[in-house]
Design an enzyme around this catalytic site. Structure first.
Site, PDB file in Angstrom:
ATOM      1  N   VAL A 204     -19.859  21.816  -7.780  1.00 64.10           N
ATOM      2  CA  VAL A 204     -18.665  22.509  -8.155  1.00 64.10           C
ATOM      3  C   VAL A 204     -18.971  23.351  -9.438  1.00 64.10           C
ATOM      4  CG1 VAL A 204     -16.581  21.900  -9.643  1.00 64.10           C
ATOM      5  CG2 VAL A 204     -17.119  20.421  -7.717  1.00 64.10           C
ATOM      6  N   ASP A 205     -19.973  23.221 -10.127  1.00 62.08           N
ATOM      7  CA  ASP A 205     -20.247  24.010 -11.317  1.00 62.08           C
ATOM      8  C   ASP A 205     -20.915  25.373 -10.739  1.00 62.08           C
ATOM      9  OD1 ASP A 205     -20.046  24.162 -13.799  1.00 62.08           O
ATOM     10  OD2 ASP A 205     -21.921  23.113 -14.509  1.00 62.08           O
ATOM     11  N   ASP A 206     -21.883  25.360  -9.835  1.00 67.12           N
ATOM     12  CA  ASP A 206     -22.338  26.466  -9.157  1.00 67.12           C
ATOM     13  C   ASP A 206     -21.464  27.377  -8.552  1.00 67.12           C
ATOM     14  OD1 ASP A 206     -25.576  26.972  -9.368  1.00 67.12           O
ATOM     15  OD2 ASP A 206     -25.207  24.692  -9.396  1.00 67.12           O
TER      16      ASP A 206
ATOM     17  N   ARG B 228     -15.179  23.039 -17.140  1.00 70.13           N
ATOM     18  CA  ARG B 228     -15.537  24.538 -16.806  1.00 70.13           C
ATOM     19  C   ARG B 228     -14.612  24.709 -15.505  1.00 70.13           C
ATOM     20  NH1 ARG B 228     -20.129  26.949 -17.896  1.00 70.13           N
ATOM     21  NH2 ARG B 228     -20.940  27.261 -15.819  1.00 70.13           N
TER      22      ARG B 228
END
Length: 625
Positions: free
Chosen positions: A374-376, A450
């Site tokens: 998810v973050d990338d 984020r």
């Protein structure tokens, strides 16, 4: 105020020019993803066992490990780790001797030996990776925490209380080769292998104590075994076959397992356990993949556990645009084209708990094609947003990525890293150090924050949408009593608080909301006298904030970014922090390379070379003030 803005403008200009100069021909940025000495040590041991002819690399890795030894004879995972780290010291000691470039009589080796024995020797090692390497190379027996888990768990269907795919993806690709080796009681050695028997203390050579929770999990495993159909031998052979297929089906084009050096090293040992020849193409390709993970930092060669190329490229492409570089600039177009080529279109393990979702995420490393996170993904989407409004190809990519991110929301309202709804607390009962963090992939404040920041600031979504309400509610509910949030993938409470505050503000929560006010007060309360912020890696061991006593660039940037998001006007505290941040970017000492990325609490930390968004956010918000 004017002087601060002028200084910010100058630094943004300098950083912009530097970053554009550092861009690779393919549009990517490729900074070194440093992970201490752990992987370097494992590679030396593996290469010596397989007789890999790469003497220059082995010598360089040896020299880097030796250079990092502390005066007390030990090695640390982070500079302020008091008393050293036993597991890291054993790994270093073993690798230095196996390399052949250090001798048992050398003074640094003798100091290391005295330290290891003073801590109880090999029997007191708590890192499961260290234990696995020692067992695989005939220096100790297989630990009960691994050998007591039968391979047959891979055959359990998804309706069993314990299912292999309830473990996190990271855990699965590390545990599977360990289970294969432990099942076969595998070990390998060479004529020139160091003998570590003098590092054993009989008082601490017994297996680790087993918790009640672990015993209960074993009871569930046994209940599952009793429900499998077939003879014991047939079931066992089927499990062994499935474990082997599990590994082979997750080998990337560069030969690595899931793009991690650590799991690749374990896979090579497991293939040897399965009687693959040392020169088999799978092993040869894996060695090539590991070798390609090397990078140079401070004139030293190290092996990255997973190169951060996609992550670096996404962050920097967005940072440049945030700093004023136009979306149609050659550098941005080149970076966006690279990111477009790394978007994933395969249905992989993430879809087991998230079926019927079109692929569209991004992974951390360039070779990663089956393990998006998810973050990338939100980082890549921030980077391509400007092009998505003008180019149909990027709009399609944006929509696929956005849809994938939304589909990954957990039932509890938060977001995980890699796979949704893999949060069975039962699995944290594994008697493996760091199991709580490694075994499952639950909702985390940093990931949820984020994701909300991306959805609010870039996708234009707010609390009128139910999924935003659920994410907001989850974050508010998981705020600590002191006003901070715990961050899983960065160190640690500063990281989590930054993500939470920026996320909540982005989706429309009032800056006067008590949750944002508490978070702001907490950040201001821990600001250092020099204007910066710094938190020790010890925080994620004891699960409470531990001040570093010094300021680090990345943690200062996170704290400032959060304060800028929630404060309508610049304050003396923020201005002082900005000046401290700019100063720190010109320094080169232990504080500027302090590891602020978290892998496994107490076991694995990393240092990122990219996090440079704060200055442009300051200028954008306060430039007209």
């Amino acid at each position: 105020m004017g002087n601060v803005l002028n200084t910010v403008d100058e630094e943004i200009g300098r950083l912009t020019a530097f970053l554009i100069q550092q861009q690779q021909q393919d549009g990517s940025w490729n900074f070194c993803f440093e992970n201490g000495i752990v992987i370097d040590a494992y590679v030396i041991i593996l290469f010596r066992i397989l007789n890999v002819q790469n003497e220059a690399l082995i010598r360089q890795l040896h020299d880097r490990i030796l250079e990092r030894q502390q005066q007390g004879g030990f090695w640390t995972l982070y500079p302020d780790e008091e008393g050293g780290n036993l597991s890291a010291s054993v790994e270093a000691y073993y690798a230095l001797l196996y390399s052949g470039y250090s001798e048992i009589t050398d003074e640094p080796i003798q100091r290391a030996k005295r330290y290891i024995l003073s801590k109880g020797g090999l029997g007191k090692v708590n890192s499961i990776l260290t234990k696995a390497i020692l067992a695989a190379t005939r220096q100790c027996k297989w630990p009960l925490s691994i050998s007591s888990i039968p391979l047959e768990v891979l055959l359990f269907p998804n309706y069993f209380p314990i299912n292999f795919f309830d473990f996190s993806g990271y855990s699965r690709v590390h545990v599977t080769p360990m289970l294969i080796m432990a099942d076969l009681r595998f070990s390998i050695t060479t004529a020139h292998a160091p003998d570590l028997s003098d590092l054993k203390d009989p008082r601490f050579d017994a297996d680790e104590p087993i918790s009640r929770g672990y015993q209960e999990m074993q009871e569930d495993i046994q209940a599952g075994l009793n429900r499998l159909l077939g003879t014991a031998q047939y079931i066992h052979e089927a499990a062994k076959t499935k474990a082997k297929k599990f590994m082979l089906q997750r080998i990337e084009s560069d030969g690595t397992l899931y793009s991690y050096a650590s799991s690749t090293i374990l896979m090579i040992f497991a293939l040897l356990a399965l009687e693959y020849d040392q020169n088999h193409p799978l092993i040869t390709r894996a060695i090539q993949g590991l070798t390609a993970m090397q990078c140079r930092s401070d004139d030293k060669i190290t092996i990255q556990n997973s190169p951060s190329t996609v992550w670096d490229t996404a962050l920097i492409a967005y940072a440049l645009q945030s700093a004023g570089t136009a979306g149609d600039h050659t550098s941005i177009r080149s970076a966006a084209s690279y990111l477009l080529s790394r978007q994933q279109y395969k249905t992989a393990d993430w879809s087991i708990h998230n079926p019927d979702t079109v692929p569209g995420g991004w992974g951390f490393s360039e070779s990663n094609t089956i393990n998006p996170d998810v973050d990338d993904t939100t980082a890549a989407l921030r980077a391509i947003q400007s092009l998505s409004s003008t180019a149909p190809t990027y709009l399609e990519s944006w929509n696929r990525g956005l849809n994938w991110v939304l589909s990954m929301q957990n039932k509890d309202g938060g977001w995980p890293a890699f796979e949704k709804n893999t949060n069975k607390k039962m699995l944290t009962w594994l008697s493996i150090d760091g199991a709580k963090s490694a075994a499952i992939d639950p909702s985390e404040a940093d990931l949820t924050g984020r994701t909300l920041e991306y959805l609010g600031n870039f996708a234009g979504l707010d609390a009128r949408h139910e999924f935003i309400k659920r994410g907001t509610k989850w974050l508010i509910h998981h705020q600590e009593k002191d006003g901070s949030w715990y961050g899983r993938w960065g160190v640690c409470y500063i990281y989590g608080t930054w993500a939470a505050l920026t996320g909540l503000q982005a989706v429309g929560l009032s800056v006067n909301h008590e949750s944002l006010q508490k978070g702001t007060r907490w950040l201001l309360s821990i600001q250092n006298p020099d204007g910066g912020w710094g938190e020790s890696c010890q925080s994620d061991r004891i699960m409470r904030y531990v001040a570093l006593g010094e300021s680090t660039p990345s943690q200062t940037a996170w704290a400032l970014d959060a304060l800028i998001a929630v404060q309508p006007q610049p304050t003396p505290a923020v201005d002082q922090g900005i000046l401290r941040l700019i100063t720190s970017l010109h320094e080169n000492d232990w504080k500027s390379s302090y590891p602020t990325g978290a892998g496994l609490p107490g076991n694995f930390y990393s240092y990122y070379h990219s996090y440079r968004l704060t200055l442009s956010h300051y200028r954008k918000k306060y430039g007209g003030a």
